[in-house]
Design a protein around this motif. Sequence first.
Motif, mmCIF file in Angstrom:
data_model
loop_
_atom_site.group_PDB
_atom_site.id
_atom_site.type_symbol
_atom_site.label_atom_id
_atom_site.label_comp_id
_atom_site.label_asym_id
_atom_site.label_seq_id
_atom_site.Cartn_x
_atom_site.Cartn_y
_atom_site.Cartn_z
ATOM 1 N N PRO A 1 0.845 -1.200 0.000
ATOM 2 C CA PRO A 1 0.000 0.000 0.000
ATOM 3 C C PRO A 1 0.875 1.243 0.000
ATOM 4 N N SER A 2 0.353 2.332 -0.528
ATOM 5 C CA SER A 2 1.077 3.605 -0.527
ATOM 6 C C SER A 2 0.234 4.661 0.160
ATOM 7 N N GLY A 3 0.641 5.040 1.363
ATOM 8 C CA GLY A 3 -0.090 6.067 2.085
ATOM 9 C C GLY A 3 -0.047 7.408 1.376
ATOM 10 N N ALA A 4 1.116 7.749 0.834
ATOM 11 C CA ALA A 4 1.274 9.053 0.169
ATOM 12 C C ALA A 4 0.407 9.144 -1.084
ATOM 13 N N LEU A 5 0.423 8.097 -1.914
ATOM 14 C CA LEU A 5 -0.385 8.121 -3.132
ATOM 15 C C LEU A 5 -1.871 8.003 -2.809
ATOM 16 N N SER A 6 -2.191 7.286 -1.751
ATOM 17 C CA SER A 6 -3.590 7.174 -1.336
ATOM 18 C C SER A 6 -4.141 8.545 -0.979
ATOM 19 N N GLY B 1 -6.984 10.106 -3.199
ATOM 20 C CA GLY B 1 -8.279 10.000 -2.541
ATOM 21 C C GLY B 1 -8.855 8.600 -2.556
ATOM 22 N N MET B 2 -7.984 7.605 -2.627
ATOM 23 C CA MET B 2 -8.408 6.201 -2.610
ATOM 24 C C MET B 2 -7.300 5.380 -1.965
ATOM 25 N N SER B 3 -7.601 4.157 -1.613
ATOM 26 C CA SER B 3 -6.597 3.292 -0.999
ATOM 27 C C SER B 3 -5.774 2.637 -2.101
ATOM 28 N N VAL B 4 -4.565 3.143 -2.314
ATOM 29 C CA VAL B 4 -3.745 2.747 -3.456
ATOM 30 C C VAL B 4 -2.721 1.691 -3.065
ATOM 31 N N TYR B 5 -2.667 0.623 -3.870
ATOM 32 C CA TYR B 5 -1.637 -0.401 -3.774
ATOM 33 C C TYR B 5 -0.859 -0.410 -5.083
ATOM 34 N N CYS B 6 0.465 -0.437 -5.012
ATOM 35 C CA CYS B 6 1.289 -0.393 -6.219
ATOM 36 C C CYS B 6 1.939 -1.753 -6.469
ATOM 37 N N LYS B 7 1.662 -2.331 -7.625
ATOM 38 C CA LYS B 7 2.299 -3.585 -8.028
ATOM 39 C C LYS B 7 3.610 -3.222 -8.700
ATOM 40 N N GLU C 1 8.819 11.538 -6.267
ATOM 41 C CA GLU C 1 8.803 12.293 -5.015
ATOM 42 C C GLU C 1 8.215 11.502 -3.852
ATOM 43 N N LEU C 2 7.098 10.821 -4.097
ATOM 44 C CA LEU C 2 6.361 10.190 -3.006
ATOM 45 C C LEU C 2 6.742 8.731 -2.768
ATOM 46 N N GLU C 3 7.120 8.030 -3.837
ATOM 47 C CA GLU C 3 7.444 6.608 -3.705
ATOM 48 C C GLU C 3 8.926 6.314 -3.911
ATOM 49 N N LYS C 4 9.686 7.346 -4.297
ATOM 50 C CA LYS C 4 11.114 7.168 -4.615
ATOM 51 C C LYS C 4 11.274 6.100 -5.697
ATOM 52 N N VAL D 1 -7.656 0.201 -4.600
ATOM 53 C CA VAL D 1 -7.291 0.170 -6.023
ATOM 54 C C VAL D 1 -5.832 -0.247 -6.199
ATOM 55 N N VAL D 2 -5.596 -1.157 -7.129
ATOM 56 C CA VAL D 2 -4.237 -1.588 -7.451
ATOM 57 C C VAL D 2 -3.769 -0.906 -8.730
ATOM 58 N N LEU D 3 -2.564 -0.354 -8.688
ATOM 59 C CA LEU D 3 -1.952 0.281 -9.854
ATOM 60 C C LEU D 3 -0.709 -0.507 -10.244
ATOM 61 N N PRO D 4 -0.708 -1.194 -11.373
ATOM 62 C CA PRO D 4 0.514 -1.878 -11.819
ATOM 63 C C PRO D 4 1.516 -0.850 -12.348
ATOM 64 N N LEU D 5 2.623 -0.677 -11.644
ATOM 65 C CA LEU D 5 3.703 0.195 -12.127
ATOM 66 C C LEU D 5 4.560 -0.696 -13.016
#
Length: 431
Positions: free
Chosen positions: A52-57, A61-67, A295-298, A325-329
Amino acid sequence: MKTEFLGSGDESAAVDRGRAADGKYGMGVEFADITAAAERIKGRVVFTPCPPSGALSQAAGMSVYCKLEYLQRTGSFKERGACNALLLLSPEQKQRGVIAASAGNHALGVTYHAMLQGIPVTVVMPQTAPLTKVVNCQQMGAHVILHGNNYEEARQEATELGKQEGLTLIHGFNDRAVIAGQGTLGLEVLEQVPDLDAIIVPIGGAGLIAGVAMAIKSRKPEVRVIGVEADHALAYMSALKEGKPVLTKVRPTLADGLAVSKVGENSFQIARKFVDDVVVVKEADIARAVLRLVELEKAVVEGAGAAPLAACLAGLVPELKGKKVVLPLCGGNIDTTILGRVLERGLASDGRLCQFTATISDRPGGLAQFAALVAGEGANVVDIEHDRAFASGDISTVVVRCVVETRDAKHIQTLHERLRKEGFEVAFPKH
């Protein structure tokens, strides 16, 4: 949405049926192909984290998880499909070698896994392919051919060379084994974030979203699958409009991995059955997303990989507010020189880098007075250029072009108003 499978039969038949002599699959892809691919490539590709990414969430404005697919050995999800396709080749095909066309990431994936299996590999890349991807393919032993100005021209060349030299073509997004391999990303996401509400997937040739959508909808049909395209490369949207893949014009884009002029027929037929919605992001949105990730996830992510976040930050998926929400990076292969330009565009889009012109006194102290005023408003002058030859008729004045660092768009407006109030003739871009 009701889950539908294309084709039928048991796993082994599904794998073998339709596999032509040139290594390309037919139309059918089943969920069983994806689960078989997951077992086949296990230990050969990275089971990437999905934290999960607190900064991106907070930003979205949503609960973001980065793959984190950029953590694959070659920097992108493309290894999944490439590895699966190569493992399914016959001994004769492996001995003769393979050929692939790619803007970069598919070429890297094929090259790496072909190298591990001792398979000769040729890759055809457009002349506009990022230098880092070209060099990395060469260093891993691929015979690299630069041909054409875009992916489609490179693909045509690869197809012809494959026929002439008896090489097996590994299509980057239309090969059945490749689509099944990409779908393994979806299986991992379901394991890592079992209660997700949605996943946002970038669309180039549609191989990734086809595999991921089938994998997720087959297990959890209630999960929303949303695709995202760059507005300079609308191959999938065009296919939806026409009801079939069509050749579309592609303009240069920061998301070079999405710069495909025609989606795959197999990919399209699958994606249209399982994908819930598609949104389109602008170049400025992509640049801002790349900046946010740094900036937020390095995390250094290429434009295509940042597209899902771009859709969130641009407010294109308001229905996902407050959702998981999952975001595939999905890729991190970006030239360092291009990265610098993208970050600057992101800063400009964010209102943190501004360019404007001003008419100032050309007498001693004129520039110092102007610079002090800018500094007094909390802006930092990054670059300044004098234009005396094309200034106004008043030879006591000079036009300067300034680039300044600001906090945001509101700060730019405040600086604009202050300069005008002090009598400077200024021209700011519109925000």
